[in-house]
Write a protein that holds these residues in place. Structure first.
Motif, PDB file in Angstrom:
ATOM      1  N   GLY A  22     -83.289 -13.747 -34.614  1.00 40.88           N
ATOM      2  CA  GLY A  22     -82.411 -13.263 -35.685  1.00 40.88           C
ATOM      3  C   GLY A  22     -82.611 -11.807 -36.046  1.00 40.88           C
ATOM      4  N   THR A  23     -83.604 -11.136 -35.448  1.00 43.96           N
ATOM      5  CA  THR A  23     -83.864  -9.732 -35.762  1.00 43.96           C
ATOM      6  C   THR A  23     -82.762  -8.844 -35.180  1.00 43.96           C
ATOM      7  OG1 THR A  23     -86.256 -10.097 -35.759  1.00 43.96           O
ATOM      8  CG2 THR A  23     -85.495  -7.829 -35.536  1.00 43.96           C
ATOM      9  N   LEU A  24     -82.230  -7.971 -36.019  1.00 40.58           N
ATOM     10  CA  LEU A  24     -81.263  -6.973 -35.563  1.00 40.58           C
ATOM     11  C   LEU A  24     -82.024  -5.718 -35.156  1.00 40.58           C
ATOM     12  CD1 LEU A  24     -78.357  -5.811 -35.294  1.00 40.58           C
ATOM     13  CD2 LEU A  24     -78.552  -5.115 -37.708  1.00 40.58           C
ATOM     14  N   THR A  25     -81.729  -5.229 -33.969  1.00 41.75           N
ATOM     15  CA  THR A  25     -82.359  -3.987 -33.522  1.00 41.75           C
ATOM     16  C   THR A  25     -81.282  -2.952 -33.211  1.00 41.75           C
ATOM     17  OG1 THR A  25     -82.390  -4.612 -31.169  1.00 41.75           O
ATOM     18  CG2 THR A  25     -84.295  -5.245 -32.516  1.00 41.75           C
ATOM     19  N   ILE A  26     -81.580  -1.713 -33.540  1.00 43.97           N
ATOM     20  CA  ILE A  26     -80.716  -0.580 -33.205  1.00 43.97           C
ATOM     21  C   ILE A  26     -81.531   0.385 -32.352  1.00 43.97           C
ATOM     22  CG2 ILE A  26     -79.276   1.299 -34.072  1.00 43.97           C
ATOM     23  CD1 ILE A  26     -78.198  -1.420 -34.830  1.00 43.97           C
ATOM     24  N   ASP A  27     -81.083   0.593 -31.147  1.00 40.28           N
ATOM     25  CA  ASP A  27     -81.817   1.466 -30.227  1.00 40.28           C
ATOM     26  C   ASP A  27     -83.249   0.966 -30.045  1.00 40.28           C
ATOM     27  OD1 ASP A  27     -81.190   3.479 -28.542  1.00 40.28           O
ATOM     28  OD2 ASP A  27     -81.600   5.113 -29.931  1.00 40.28           O
ATOM     29  N   GLY A  28     -83.420  -0.348 -30.092  1.00 37.64           N
ATOM     30  CA  GLY A  28     -84.731  -0.947 -29.886  1.00 37.64           C
ATOM     31  C   GLY A  28     -85.584  -1.083 -31.124  1.00 37.64           C
ATOM     32  N   LEU A  29     -85.155  -0.504 -32.248  1.00 45.09           N
ATOM     33  CA  LEU A  29     -85.939  -0.545 -33.484  1.00 45.09           C
ATOM     34  C   LEU A  29     -85.423  -1.647 -34.403  1.00 45.09           C
ATOM     35  CD1 LEU A  29     -86.168   3.288 -34.212  1.00 45.09           C
ATOM     36  CD2 LEU A  29     -87.925   1.822 -33.192  1.00 45.09           C
ATOM     37  N   PRO A  30     -86.322  -2.477 -34.980  1.00 47.84           N
ATOM     38  CA  PRO A  30     -85.885  -3.566 -35.856  1.00 47.84           C
ATOM     39  C   PRO A  30     -85.331  -3.037 -37.180  1.00 47.84           C
ATOM     40  CG  PRO A  30     -88.274  -3.421 -35.846  1.00 47.84           C
ATOM     41  CD  PRO A  30     -87.795  -2.464 -34.793  1.00 47.84           C
ATOM     42  N   VAL A  31     -84.322  -3.713 -37.691  1.00 46.62           N
ATOM     43  CA  VAL A  31     -83.681  -3.335 -38.952  1.00 46.62           C
ATOM     44  C   VAL A  31     -84.025  -4.379 -40.010  1.00 46.62           C
ATOM     45  CG1 VAL A  31     -81.483  -2.939 -40.123  1.00 46.62           C
ATOM     46  CG2 VAL A  31     -81.787  -2.193 -37.742  1.00 46.62           C
ATOM     47  N   ALA A  32     -84.601  -3.941 -41.130  1.00 49.36           N
ATOM     48  CA  ALA A  32     -84.990  -4.860 -42.203  1.00 49.36           C
ATOM     49  C   ALA A  32     -83.911  -4.982 -43.273  1.00 49.36           C
ATOM     50  CB  ALA A  32     -86.300  -4.401 -42.842  1.00 49.36           C
ATOM     51  N   VAL A  33     -83.251  -3.842 -43.602  1.00 51.12           N
ATOM     52  CA  VAL A  33     -82.256  -3.825 -44.684  1.00 51.12           C
ATOM     53  C   VAL A  33     -81.014  -3.098 -44.213  1.00 51.12           C
ATOM     54  CG1 VAL A  33     -81.740  -3.099 -47.051  1.00 51.12           C
ATOM     55  CG2 VAL A  33     -84.061  -3.837 -46.454  1.00 51.12           C
ATOM     56  N   VAL A  34     -79.845  -3.658 -44.523  1.00 56.46           N
ATOM     57  CA  VAL A  34     -78.567  -3.004 -44.244  1.00 56.46           C
ATOM     58  C   VAL A  34     -77.863  -2.770 -45.572  1.00 56.46           C
ATOM     59  CG1 VAL A  34     -76.337  -3.158 -43.086  1.00 56.46           C
ATOM     60  CG2 VAL A  34     -78.366  -4.171 -42.019  1.00 56.46           C
ATOM     61  N   TYR A  35     -77.657  -1.498 -45.920  1.00 62.03           N
ATOM     62  CA  TYR A  35     -76.981  -1.140 -47.172  1.00 62.03           C
ATOM     63  C   TYR A  35     -75.591  -0.607 -46.840  1.00 62.03           C
ATOM     64  CZ  TYR A  35     -75.694   1.479 -51.346  1.00 62.03           C
ATOM     65  OH  TYR A  35     -75.019   1.973 -52.426  1.00 62.03           O
ATOM     66  N   PHE A  36     -74.566  -1.221 -47.427  1.00 62.92           N
ATOM     67  CA  PHE A  36     -73.196  -0.835 -47.137  1.00 62.92           C
ATOM     68  C   PHE A  36     -72.718   0.226 -48.121  1.00 62.92           C
ATOM     69  CE2 PHE A  36     -73.389  -4.917 -45.002  1.00 62.92           C
ATOM     70  CZ  PHE A  36     -72.661  -4.686 -43.845  1.00 62.92           C
ATOM     71  N   ARG A  37     -72.787   1.480 -47.707  1.00 59.26           N
ATOM     72  CA  ARG A  37     -72.193   2.552 -48.503  1.00 59.26           C
ATOM     73  C   ARG A  37     -70.683   2.576 -48.266  1.00 59.26           C
ATOM     74  NH1 ARG A  37     -69.967   4.838 -51.427  1.00 59.26           N
ATOM     75  NH2 ARG A  37     -70.220   6.887 -52.407  1.00 59.26           N
ATOM     76  N   ALA A  38     -70.272   2.136 -47.084  1.00 60.30           N
ATOM     77  CA  ALA A  38     -68.866   1.984 -46.732  1.00 60.30           C
ATOM     78  C   ALA A  38     -68.672   0.548 -46.248  1.00 60.30           C
ATOM     79  CB  ALA A  38     -68.459   2.989 -45.662  1.00 60.30           C
TER      80      ALA A  38
END
Length: 233
Positions: free
Chosen positions: A14-30
């Motif tokens: 279930g871990t989301l990775t961007i460019d191989g790096l794990p993402v802990a928090v996603v903040y929607f500014r848009a």
């Protein structure tokens, strides 16, 4: 968002990775208007994020709860009873609701065309500058009904609220003016859950915004309203 679709990956745990790096928090500014999703890539990115274990601020469920359509559904008869048990609490909450109607209600649409000053036409938008008032409201309703437009479902009609105004000093870019103004008091909430387990559900502050009584819109970021604070007397 398109970059997330291109570079994002969802691991089996279930871990989301961007460019191989794990993402802990996603903040929607848009991500709150159709303009933020110009292609299927943005929709795929949103789905990837929602399927991940990253903390979403807001999640799609929380995002949808804030829409005008959900407000309309909550105002319908017997809906609050699904969420509150105490009859006194239900009545207190219901007294706070303004009238909310879909454009499928022909009698309300006719009333709004005849007396547009008593209504506000609202799309599913936030941030100010999107609502329709007065003659523009009448013209928009006539056009939508005449064309039999599928856009009817994208709007709701709301009873217009007329709060009492008071003299206030408004300051922008170092210039101070004294004008009749109205204020809106909003409560910030913190809500965190893991699947069905609620971890935090509490109030964590407030926002007071004030605007000139002559203005229709009230968004701070859009430049209509001013940040303010509470003064108890």
């Amino acid at each position: 968002m398109a970059a997330i679709d291109e570079e994002g990956e969802l691991r089996p745990d279930g871990t989301l990775t961007i460019d191989g790096l794990p993402v802990a928090v996603v903040y929607f500014r848009a991500g709150y208007t159709p303009n933020d999703y110009p292609s299927e890539a943005e929709w795929r990115a949103r789905l990837l994020i929602e399927c991940s274990s990253a903390i979403k601020c807001p999640s799609i469920a929380y995002h949808l709860v804030g829409t005008k359509k959900i407000q309309q559904e909550l105002a319908k008869e017997n809906v609050l009873e699904r969420f509150l048990d105490n009859k006194d609490d239900i009545e207190k909450v219901r007294k706070c609701f303004a009238g909310l109607w879909s454009l499928e209600n022909d009698s309300i649409v006719i009333s709004a065309i005849e007396s547009p000053e008593l209504f506000v036409l609202k799309p599913q938008r936030e941030g100010g500058g999107n609502n329709i008032y007065g003659d523009n409201l009448r013209e928009t309703l006539i056009s939508l009904k005449k064309d039999g437009s599928n856009e009817l479902a994208a709007y709701i009609l709301m009873q217009r609220i007329f709060p009492p105004a008071s003299l206030c000093y408004l300051v922008r870019e170092g210039t101070c003016i004294r004008e009749n103004a109205v204020s809106e008091f909003g409560i910030f909430g913190a809500y965190l859950r893991n699947k069905d387990r609620v971890i935090i559900n509490d109030q964590c502050g407030y926002l007071m915004r004030t605007k000139a009584a002559s203005l229709n819109e009230g968004g701070v970021v859009a430049g209509y309203a001013f940040l303010n604070s509470v003064f108890l007397t």
